[in-house]
Design a protein around this motif. Structure first.
Motif, mmCIF file in Angstrom:
data_model
loop_
_atom_site.group_PDB
_atom_site.id
_atom_site.type_symbol
_atom_site.label_atom_id
_atom_site.label_comp_id
_atom_site.label_asym_id
_atom_site.label_seq_id
_atom_site.Cartn_x
_atom_site.Cartn_y
_atom_site.Cartn_z
ATOM 1 N N ARG A 60 0.808 -1.225 0.000
ATOM 2 C CA ARG A 60 0.000 0.000 0.000
ATOM 3 C C ARG A 60 0.842 1.276 0.000
ATOM 4 N NH1 ARG A 60 -4.200 0.027 4.494
ATOM 5 N NH2 ARG A 60 -4.614 -1.954 3.488
ATOM 6 N N PRO A 61 1.919 1.391 0.794
ATOM 7 C CA PRO A 61 2.713 2.629 0.717
ATOM 8 C C PRO A 61 3.327 2.861 -0.664
ATOM 9 C CG PRO A 61 3.270 1.401 2.685
ATOM 10 C CD PRO A 61 2.386 0.524 1.876
ATOM 11 N N GLN A 62 3.797 1.793 -1.287
ATOM 12 C CA GLN A 62 4.386 1.944 -2.616
ATOM 13 C C GLN A 62 3.326 2.299 -3.647
ATOM 14 O OE1 GLN A 62 7.533 2.006 -3.310
ATOM 15 N NE2 GLN A 62 7.157 2.399 -5.453
ATOM 16 N N LEU A 63 2.152 1.707 -3.551
ATOM 17 C CA LEU A 63 1.074 2.041 -4.475
ATOM 18 C C LEU A 63 0.634 3.494 -4.297
ATOM 19 C CD1 LEU A 63 -1.009 -1.249 -4.303
ATOM 20 C CD2 LEU A 63 0.550 -0.499 -6.106
ATOM 21 N N ALA A 64 0.685 3.998 -3.070
ATOM 22 C CA ALA A 64 0.359 5.406 -2.822
ATOM 23 C C ALA A 64 1.392 6.318 -3.475
ATOM 24 C CB ALA A 64 0.283 5.676 -1.324
ATOM 25 N N VAL A 65 2.662 5.960 -3.405
ATOM 26 C CA VAL A 65 3.714 6.751 -4.049
ATOM 27 C C VAL A 65 3.500 6.770 -5.557
ATOM 28 C CG1 VAL A 65 6.194 6.785 -4.576
ATOM 29 C CG2 VAL A 65 5.418 6.431 -2.233
ATOM 30 N N ILE A 66 3.176 5.626 -6.127
ATOM 31 C CA ILE A 66 2.950 5.554 -7.569
ATOM 32 C C ILE A 66 1.721 6.351 -7.960
ATOM 33 C CG2 ILE A 66 2.293 3.956 -9.420
ATOM 34 C CD1 ILE A 66 4.267 1.991 -8.154
ATOM 35 N N PHE A 67 0.682 6.322 -7.140
ATOM 36 C CA PHE A 67 -0.508 7.121 -7.428
ATOM 37 C C PHE A 67 -0.173 8.606 -7.448
ATOM 38 C CE2 PHE A 67 -4.052 9.653 -5.830
ATOM 39 C CZ PHE A 67 -4.971 9.433 -6.846
ATOM 40 N N VAL A 68 0.594 9.057 -6.463
ATOM 41 C CA VAL A 68 0.961 10.476 -6.398
ATOM 42 C C VAL A 68 1.799 10.871 -7.615
ATOM 43 C CG1 VAL A 68 2.331 12.163 -5.115
ATOM 44 C CG2 VAL A 68 0.761 10.674 -3.910
ATOM 45 N N LEU A 69 2.793 10.060 -7.961
ATOM 46 C CA LEU A 69 3.637 10.369 -9.115
ATOM 47 C C LEU A 69 2.834 10.358 -10.419
ATOM 48 C CD1 LEU A 69 6.851 8.314 -8.252
ATOM 49 C CD2 LEU A 69 6.515 10.784 -8.045
ATOM 50 N N SER A 70 1.927 9.414 -10.562
ATOM 51 C CA SER A 70 1.104 9.339 -11.771
ATOM 52 C C SER A 70 0.132 10.507 -11.853
ATOM 53 C CB SER A 70 0.333 8.024 -11.812
ATOM 54 O OG SER A 70 1.214 6.949 -11.862
ATOM 55 N N PHE A 71 -0.441 10.892 -10.723
ATOM 56 C CA PHE A 71 -1.368 12.024 -10.704
ATOM 57 C C PHE A 71 -0.655 13.307 -11.109
ATOM 58 C CE2 PHE A 71 -3.393 15.604 -8.547
ATOM 59 C CZ PHE A 71 -4.695 15.473 -9.007
#
Length: 145
Positions: A60-71
């Motif tokens: 979950r923390p890594q997926l949150a980082v990827i979401f922020v970078l993609s956004f």
């Protein structure tokens, strides 16, 4: 296909993702100990249960980082957007900001700067909302809390 100058074409291109994000997820999942998977298999879980109930919560923390970078990447995209969208009614925020400074003799740099600051507010709000998920970020492993 009727995708010329449409938001659907832009969404399809930007939704394709990035190989960098795939590499980040793979590298993060590789840090999760295999013993967790093996223990779940011994307890009778199948691959789907292990992925949903063990791997995804730990990632979950890594997926949150990827979401922020993609956004942030999709929100501030200029080059691809300028290629796909020609109609001024379909322009995104980045293309709209560019209209403030395109005229060589009447470049409105003050308006551009004010609009750029205001356009960063959604990114800051999203970052503040996601902060609790980003605390562990890229540095955590599957063995931590």
């Amino acid at each position: 296909y009727g995708l010329s100058d449409s938001m659907l074409a832009l969404i399809l291109v930007l939704a394709g993702g990035s190989a960098f994000n795939i590499w980040l997820v793979k590298a993060y999942i590789d840090t999760i100990p295999k013993e967790l998977d093996e223990a779940a298999f011994v307890a009778g879980a199948n691959h789907r249960i292990v992925f949903i109930h063990i791997i995804l919560p730990l990632a979950r923390p890594q997926l949150a980082v990827i979401f922020v970078l993609s956004f942030i990447a999709a929100y501030s995209e200029y080059v691809i957007t300028s290629i796909f969208l020609n109609n001024p009614q379909n322009h995104t925020l980045a293309l709209g900001l560019q209209t403030f400074i395109t005229n060589q003799f009447a470049a409105n740099w003050t308006l551009f700067a004010a609009a750029a600051v205001l356009s960063s507010l959604p990114i800051m709000a999203m970052f503040l909302f996601m902060q609790r998920f980003l605390q562990n970020g890229l540095a955590t492993t599957g063995t931590q809390g």
